[in-house]
Write a protein that holds these residues in place. Structure first.
Motif, mmCIF file in Angstrom:
data_model
loop_
_atom_site.group_PDB
_atom_site.id
_atom_site.type_symbol
_atom_site.label_atom_id
_atom_site.label_comp_id
_atom_site.label_asym_id
_atom_site.label_seq_id
_atom_site.Cartn_x
_atom_site.Cartn_y
_atom_site.Cartn_z
ATOM 1 N N THR A 177 -38.148 5.088 14.278
ATOM 2 C CA THR A 177 -39.747 5.444 14.413
ATOM 3 C C THR A 177 -40.307 5.264 13.000
ATOM 4 O OG1 THR A 177 -39.502 7.734 14.523
ATOM 5 C CG2 THR A 177 -40.497 6.568 16.408
ATOM 6 N N ASP A 178 -39.198 5.176 11.903
ATOM 7 C CA ASP A 178 -39.573 4.901 10.494
ATOM 8 C C ASP A 178 -38.281 4.415 9.867
ATOM 9 O OD1 ASP A 178 -40.320 5.227 7.941
ATOM 10 O OD2 ASP A 178 -41.230 7.297 8.072
ATOM 11 N N HIS A 179 -38.440 3.576 9.172
ATOM 12 C CA HIS A 179 -37.707 2.653 8.305
ATOM 13 C C HIS A 179 -37.588 3.237 6.796
ATOM 14 C CE1 HIS A 179 -36.274 -0.077 11.451
ATOM 15 N NE2 HIS A 179 -37.428 0.057 11.584
ATOM 16 N N THR A 180 -38.434 4.357 6.203
ATOM 17 C CA THR A 180 -38.481 4.828 5.166
ATOM 18 C C THR A 180 -37.591 5.921 5.052
ATOM 19 O OG1 THR A 180 -40.361 5.929 5.180
ATOM 20 C CG2 THR A 180 -40.680 3.539 4.694
ATOM 21 N N GLY A 181 -37.243 6.078 3.891
ATOM 22 C CA GLY A 181 -36.388 7.427 3.534
ATOM 23 C C GLY A 181 -35.132 7.579 4.068
ATOM 24 N N LYS A 182 -34.531 8.613 4.232
ATOM 25 C CA LYS A 182 -33.194 8.577 4.830
ATOM 26 C C LYS A 182 -33.226 8.227 6.024
ATOM 27 C CE LYS A 182 -31.484 12.106 1.534
ATOM 28 N NZ LYS A 182 -31.036 13.872 1.426
ATOM 29 N N PRO A 183 -32.107 7.679 6.626
ATOM 30 C CA PRO A 183 -32.178 7.070 8.039
ATOM 31 C C PRO A 183 -32.199 8.076 9.042
ATOM 32 C CG PRO A 183 -30.025 6.268 6.669
ATOM 33 C CD PRO A 183 -30.712 7.292 5.834
ATOM 34 N N GLN A 184 -31.700 9.384 8.777
ATOM 35 C CA GLN A 184 -31.750 10.582 9.615
ATOM 36 C C GLN A 184 -33.155 10.911 9.868
ATOM 37 O OE1 GLN A 184 -29.739 10.500 7.201
ATOM 38 N NE2 GLN A 184 -27.550 11.032 7.676
ATOM 39 N N GLN A 185 -34.136 10.712 8.935
ATOM 40 C CA GLN A 185 -35.476 11.112 8.946
ATOM 41 C C GLN A 185 -36.360 10.278 9.603
ATOM 42 O OE1 GLN A 185 -36.117 11.464 4.598
ATOM 43 N NE2 GLN A 185 -35.186 13.439 4.329
ATOM 44 N N GLY A 186 -35.860 9.257 10.009
ATOM 45 C CA GLY A 186 -36.765 8.397 10.906
ATOM 46 C C GLY A 186 -36.604 8.137 12.339
ATOM 47 N N ILE A 187 -35.854 9.083 12.773
ATOM 48 C CA ILE A 187 -35.400 8.928 14.398
ATOM 49 C C ILE A 187 -36.203 10.003 15.147
ATOM 50 C CG2 ILE A 187 -33.466 9.523 15.789
ATOM 51 C CD1 ILE A 187 -31.549 8.792 13.432
ATOM 52 N N THR A 188 -36.361 9.576 16.377
ATOM 53 C CA THR A 188 -37.371 10.324 17.260
ATOM 54 C C THR A 188 -36.464 10.301 18.721
ATOM 55 O OG1 THR A 188 -39.163 9.590 16.181
ATOM 56 C CG2 THR A 188 -39.391 10.603 18.575
ATOM 57 N N PHE A 189 -36.452 11.425 19.316
ATOM 58 C CA PHE A 189 -35.657 11.816 20.535
ATOM 59 C C PHE A 189 -36.961 11.338 21.570
ATOM 60 C CE2 PHE A 189 -31.860 13.951 22.183
ATOM 61 C CZ PHE A 189 -32.096 14.080 23.557
ATOM 62 N N LEU A 190 -36.457 10.624 22.564
ATOM 63 C CA LEU A 190 -37.428 10.229 23.884
ATOM 64 C C LEU A 190 -36.725 10.636 25.258
ATOM 65 C CD1 LEU A 190 -39.039 6.942 22.758
ATOM 66 C CD2 LEU A 190 -39.868 9.318 22.413
ATOM 67 N N LEU A 191 -37.479 10.971 25.965
ATOM 68 C CA LEU A 191 -37.092 10.963 27.409
ATOM 69 C C LEU A 191 -37.631 9.848 28.117
ATOM 70 C CD1 LEU A 191 -37.607 14.861 27.952
ATOM 71 C CD2 LEU A 191 -35.517 13.579 27.012
ATOM 72 N N LEU A 192 -37.117 9.135 29.037
ATOM 73 C CA LEU A 192 -37.621 7.874 29.675
ATOM 74 C C LEU A 192 -37.056 7.512 31.152
ATOM 75 C CD1 LEU A 192 -35.684 5.301 29.049
ATOM 76 C CD2 LEU A 192 -36.171 5.528 27.042
ATOM 77 N N GLU A 193 -37.835 6.870 31.660
ATOM 78 C CA GLU A 193 -37.469 6.334 32.959
ATOM 79 C C GLU A 193 -36.761 5.144 33.041
ATOM 80 O OE1 GLU A 193 -40.555 6.633 35.962
ATOM 81 O OE2 GLU A 193 -41.511 8.414 35.299
ATOM 82 N N MET A 194 -35.476 4.948 33.830
ATOM 83 C CA MET A 194 -34.973 3.733 33.664
ATOM 84 C C MET A 194 -35.556 2.632 34.429
ATOM 85 S SD MET A 194 -32.391 4.082 31.771
ATOM 86 C CE MET A 194 -31.059 2.921 32.320
#
Length: 393
Positions: A177-194
């Motif tokens: 969700t974000d490409h700036t800063g450290k790679p770990q800082q731009g990650i989001t955890f989602l729950l989705l339907e297949m």
């Protein structure tokens, strides 16, 4: 440290054994014993989960407030051991053992109220959207794009090595969700339907000839923001929490049961391959050492102390022991190990394998379990963790 069982623990063990005798059908036991990986087809795991759920035993590690049985660490260890000895099929780990604890730890009240009862009952079957084609073992380099559009995220990209995605109706997924800063800082955890429009699941056939893995493609897939677990751009925190459950889950009981079945076959068949029995007994001694380490950790957890780097140590020991037992099974099978008869792997098959039935899945297990030292954080990574945490290197 007292590793012996109390009278209460012995009584609990007898209760578990009685339950297994009464509820573990021959078909379910065969599914457990003929499993070629840690994943068994849902038709068997969900049937067994239904029996466990009716007893209140589907999620041994969950807090009692969320539907767990309220067991002690030793009771959980006894339960896992007795199930492995009886040959019970392991439940699908992605839901109850991985995303379930994360929802308990990071979910909103609404997410807990919706997902947790469905997880316990087996109404949802989950897969994990972590690995990507260009990321290898560097999970933080993932690039599946998720762009915010009002109350939705729009996903584009792909995930790979997605176990049982062709069976799953839900996925927990890491997105960028974000490409700036450290790679770990731009990650989001989602729950989705297949079933969301734009998701395509393509099969990946393993070396063993099985369809267990998949590549999943996302083409403008809309996921509600309400499906986010934790805060936006803080999914790395949730992911690390989940990995603790993936690395520390399970016990050596399944390995011990597999080794005992292999030893019984070797003795009954009178195999005289040079060094085979020596390797069996040497492996049994090493397995005893792993079991003692596990029991030490159980004792520590029971006293309220964290396992620390021991989780990484056991991950290495268990997976490498699993591969060692597979290698001995291949040696015991001899020329029959190379015979490819997938029709005989089915728990309810009425076909007789060309070689010994006890080793009919030996090659498939050997090939599938080569990944054991890679998934959940490669063993090289685990050794680095131990070197830093224990040796101070």
């Amino acid at each position: 440290m007292n590793l012996g069982l109390s009278d209460k623990d012995i009584a609990f063990r007898e209760e578990v054994r009685a339950f297994l005798r009464d509820n573990l059908t021959p078909e379910l036991a065969a599914a457990g014993k003929k499993a070629t990986s840690v994943f068994v087809e849902p038709e068997y795991t969900l049937a067994w989960q239904k029996e466990l759920h009716a007893k209140g035993w589907a999620a041994p590690s969950w807090p009692e407030a969320y539907g767990g049985p309220g067991w002690t660490e030793m009771q959980r260890y006894i339960f896992a051991s007795e199930c492995a000895i009886a040959g019970a099929p392991p439940l699908a780990p992605m839901g109850l053992n991985m995303v379930g604890p994360c929802i308990i730890g990071y979910g909103t009240p609404e997410q807990k109220a919706f997902f947790l009862p469905r997880l316990l009952a087996g109404d949802d079957y989950w897969c994990q959207g972590y690995s990507e084609p260009q990321s290898g073992s560097d999970l933080a380099s993932l690039s599946l794009k998720a762009e915010r559009d009002d109350d939705h995220y729009i996903l584009n990209g792909s995930k790979i090595w997605t176990t049982h995605a062709h069976h799953a109706n839900r996925m927990f997924c890491l997105v960028r969700t974000d490409h700036t800063g450290k790679p770990q800082q731009g990650i989001t955890f989602l729950l989705l339907e297949m079933s969301a429009p734009g998701i395509t699941v393509d099969p990946i056939i393993t070396l063993a000839g099985e369809h267990e893995l998949n590549q999943v493609f996302f083409d403008d897939v809309r996921v509600p923001v309400s499906g986010r677990l934790g805060e936006e751009n803080d999914g790395w925190t949730v992911a690390k929490y989940l990995l603790e459950f993936e690395r520390s889950g399970g016990s050596s009981a399944g390995l011990e049961a597999a080794l005992n079945r292999l030893r019984a076959h070797v003795l009954e068949s009178g195999l005289e391959e040079p060094g085979l029995r020596t390797r069996l007994e040497t492996t049994a001694i090493l397995l005893d050492a792993i079991r003692v380490t596990e029991q030490r950790i159980v004792a520590s957890l029971s006293a309220g102390r964290p396992p620390g780097p021991a989780a990484s140590m056991l991950k290495v020991q268990r997976t490498e022991m699993m591969q060692k037992i597979d290698e001995i099974a291949i040696e015991a099978a001899g020329p029959y190990a190379a015979v490819h008869e997938p029709a005989t792997w089915h728990p309810e098959s009425n076909l007789d394998p060309v070689g010994p039935d006890a080793l009919s899945v030996a090659m498939a297990k050997y090939l599938n379990n080569r990944a054991g030292s890679i998934y959940g954080g490669s063993n090289e990574v685990q050794r680095n963790i131990m070197a830093k945490a224990v040796l101070g290197l």
